[in-house]
Design an enzyme around this catalytic site. Structure first.
Site, PDB file in Angstrom:
ATOM      1  N   ASP A 159       0.817  -1.226   0.000  1.00 29.18           N
ATOM      2  CA  ASP A 159       0.000   0.000   0.000  1.00 29.18           C
ATOM      3  C   ASP A 159       0.842   1.263   0.000  1.00 29.18           C
ATOM      4  O   ASP A 159       0.453   2.291   0.561  1.00 29.18           O
ATOM      5  CB  ASP A 159      -0.967   0.022   1.198  1.00 29.18           C
ATOM      6  CG  ASP A 159      -1.790  -1.245   1.279  1.00 29.18           C
ATOM      7  OD1 ASP A 159      -2.329  -1.654   0.248  1.00 29.18           O
ATOM      8  OD2 ASP A 159      -1.876  -1.824   2.373  1.00 29.18           O
ATOM      9  N   GLN A 182       2.067  -5.974  -3.392  1.00 28.32           N
ATOM     10  CA  GLN A 182       2.438  -6.045  -1.964  1.00 28.32           C
ATOM     11  C   GLN A 182       3.754  -5.276  -1.721  1.00 28.32           C
ATOM     12  O   GLN A 182       4.056  -4.351  -2.454  1.00 28.32           O
ATOM     13  CB  GLN A 182       2.548  -7.492  -1.486  1.00 28.32           C
ATOM     14  CG  GLN A 182       1.211  -8.231  -1.446  1.00 28.32           C
ATOM     15  CD  GLN A 182       0.871  -8.917  -2.750  1.00 28.32           C
ATOM     16  OE1 GLN A 182       1.724  -9.449  -3.425  1.00 28.32           O
ATOM     17  NE2 GLN A 182      -0.383  -8.921  -3.116  1.00 28.32           N
ATOM     18  N   GLY A 216      -4.295  -4.311  -4.564  1.00 24.21           N
ATOM     19  CA  GLY A 216      -5.322  -3.344  -4.941  1.00 24.21           C
ATOM     20  C   GLY A 216      -4.649  -2.033  -5.245  1.00 24.21           C
ATOM     21  O   GLY A 216      -4.439  -1.229  -4.360  1.00 24.21           O
ATOM     22  N   HIS A 217      -4.243  -1.858  -6.514  1.00 25.75           N
ATOM     23  CA  HIS A 217      -3.560  -0.618  -6.873  1.00 25.75           C
ATOM     24  C   HIS A 217      -4.594   0.449  -7.223  1.00 25.75           C
ATOM     25  O   HIS A 217      -5.416   0.244  -8.107  1.00 25.75           O
ATOM     26  CB  HIS A 217      -2.652  -0.841  -8.079  1.00 25.75           C
ATOM     27  CG  HIS A 217      -1.487  -1.738  -7.778  1.00 25.75           C
ATOM     28  ND1 HIS A 217      -0.857  -1.756  -6.557  1.00 25.75           N
ATOM     29  CD2 HIS A 217      -0.840  -2.633  -8.540  1.00 25.75           C
ATOM     30  CE1 HIS A 217       0.117  -2.633  -6.591  1.00 25.75           C
ATOM     31  NE2 HIS A 217       0.143  -3.183  -7.778  1.00 25.75           N
ATOM     32  N   LYS A 231       1.973   2.283  -5.014  1.00 28.39           N
ATOM     33  CA  LYS A 231       2.609   1.791  -6.249  1.00 28.39           C
ATOM     34  C   LYS A 231       1.745   2.064  -7.467  1.00 28.39           C
ATOM     35  O   LYS A 231       2.250   2.423  -8.526  1.00 28.39           O
ATOM     36  CB  LYS A 231       2.873   0.273  -6.150  1.00 28.39           C
ATOM     37  CG  LYS A 231       3.893  -0.099  -5.102  1.00 28.39           C
ATOM     38  CD  LYS A 231       4.088  -1.599  -5.033  1.00 28.39           C
ATOM     39  CE  LYS A 231       2.907  -2.350  -4.484  1.00 28.39           C
ATOM     40  NZ  LYS A 231       2.566  -2.053  -3.081  1.00 28.39           N
TER      41      LYS A 231
END
Ligand code: GDP
Length: 447
Positions: free
Chosen positions: A34, A246, A61-62, A37
């Site tokens: 988080d 991640q 979850g980008h 990225k």
């Protein structure tokens, strides 16, 4: 020819090597995930030809903000938001076909072009099936207090089957006979586990076959030998951005095991997860926030348990993009960050969320750990050492000004500039860019 029988071959072949347009690069999270990225990859994607996901699954979850639109990408690489880029889901990714198709449909519904021309899926990628998801949730329940804090999306069980050599790959999904025999064998064992160990209802083979048969048909046009495609593209002068999911502190080998994800989350994941020689990767750029967060269980030495942790969470809107879970918040940890950057040979890094620290008072930074009278500045390998560490903080002066509209380093308040320069000197790796808001344009490049 049915889509199932379609051979997936190389799309292009370049017999002669040509000079590279620009070096390829890897962008990785240098904390516990988080780090922002998605935004940085989206920003860098403008200058590359290919964006490649090589590990993890839909637990990533980008978040990417383009104008007034917010996209959360789980499996599709962030380059999809730039027309003309080739996006690759490589063999190291654990692919849930149901979620991938949902994501593709969601993007198309919002006007984003997604076709086999800009999205490629490795025939070698392992597939997350319903029993992986079910067993993920059941195993967490079984662990009770010792739970890992997984997202329950079946990623760990899928990688476990890969290592145990009983997994199904995308190429198996496309071949009805292999799908049938593979699922039959898998369900015989998994249903026994689901029923006798966990006391839950078994999955029906017929239903599963029907579901995955239909999904395979829809996915088939995207499937190819992506490793070969990328090696060809490299020879032809492509600039490839390898997008990690991640963070390095969650790397299965180098993170805070067992509170980690199931794959190699840094540069180490690329050669195996793509089929791409390590000496072709180019440079590695780390992403880290100006403070620190972590989701799920596991050690987090610089966690702020007091009211300032809650303040950080609200200021940074620190809630999981995939699960909505509140993130644990704390201060920048120079010891862990230096370790993550060194491990990946990062030549520079990008500091995100600097704007979040505005108005929060002085800024503590973890500079060393202490344990049993010893002081150390290097990250310990054993988890037990982390449990008992005391953290030594240095308190840096804060600032109150809003940074989100600033575009030049020299226009930042003096305290913010000092913070950046002091952190950079402590970590001993230069900061090439600062991010001061979620939008594409909210960046400050440093010379
Ligand atoms: P990722 O998984 O590393 O891409 O990170 P996430 O997308 O889960 O979390 C990053 C969150 O921070 C998203 O909501 C982004 O829109 C947001 N974000 C990214 N960069 C910045 C920044 O510099 N400042 C602020 N305030 N938010 C940012």
């Amino acid at each position: 020819m049915t889509p199932f029988a379609r051979p997936y071959g190389r799309r292009t072949f370049f017999a002669r090597e040509r000079p590279l347009a620009m070096p390829s690069l890897c962008v990785f999270g240098a904390q516990w995930g988080d780090e922002g990225k998605g935004k940085i990859i989206d920003h860098l994607a403008a200058d590359v030809t290919h964006v490649v996901r090589y590990q993890g699954g839909s637990n990533a979850g980008h978040t990417v903000v383009v104008g007034a639109e917010k996209y959360v990408l789980h499996l599709v690489p962030s380059g999809v938001l730039h027309p003309g880029k080739v996006n690759v889901i490589a063999n190291g990714v654990a692919v849930d076909p149901l979620l991938l198709l949902e994501e593709i449909d969601g993007l198309i519904a919002r006007g984003v072009a997604v076709s086999s021309a800009n999205l490629r899926l490795s025939a070698r990628a392992h597939v997350i099936l319903q029993h992986h998801r079910r067993l993920d949730a059941l195993a967490e329940r079984w662990r009770g207090e010792g739970r890992i804090g997984t997202t329950g999306r079946g990623i760990g069980p899928c990688y476990a089957d890969k290592a145990a050599r009983v997994g199904l790959r995308v190429c198996d999904l496309l071949d009805p006979a292999r799908l049938e025999s593979g699922l039959r064998v898998a369900l015989a064992e998994k249903n026994a586990l689901i029923q006798s160990v966990h006391g839950d209802t078994p999955l029906d083979l017929g239903e599963q076959l029907d579901l995955y048969g239909r999904l395979a048909e829809r996915l088939s046009s995207f499937v190819g030998d992506t490793g070969a495609e990328l090696r060809d593209a490299h020879r032809a002068g492509a600039a490839i951005l390898f997008e990690a999911a991640q963070g390095v502190m969650l790397d299965v080998d180098h993170g805070t095991y067992p509170y980690v994800t199931s794959s190699n989350t840094g540069v180490d994941g690329i050669p195996a997860g793509v089929g791409f020689p390590p000496q072709w990767i180019g440079r590695a750029v780390g992403i880290a926030k100006a403070y620190c967060t972590r989701v799920g269980e596991g050690p987090f030495p610089s966690e702020e348990h007091g009211p300032r942790g809650a303040e950080l969470r609200e200021a940074g809107n620190e809630y999981g993009a995939t699960t909505g879970r509140p993130r644990r918040c704390g201060w920048l940890d120079v010891v862990a960050l230096r370790y993550a950057l060194e491990l990946n040979g990062a030549t520079s890094w990008i500091m995100t969320n600097l704007d979040v620290l505005s108005g929060l008072g002085d800024v503590p930074v973890a500079v060393a750990y202490r344990r049993e009278g010893r002081r150390f500045e290097t990250f310990p390998a054993e988890l037990s050492s982390l449990d008992a560490v005391e953290v030594e903080y240095e308190h840096r002066p804060g600032w109150t000004e809003d940074l989100t509209g600033i575009r030049r380093f020299e226009d930042l308040p003096r305290a913010a500039r000092n913070y950046v320069e002091w952190v950079e000197a402590s970590v001993r790796v230069p900061i090439e860019t600062l991010s001061i808001g979620p939008r594409r344009d909210q960046v400050i490049h440093r010379s």
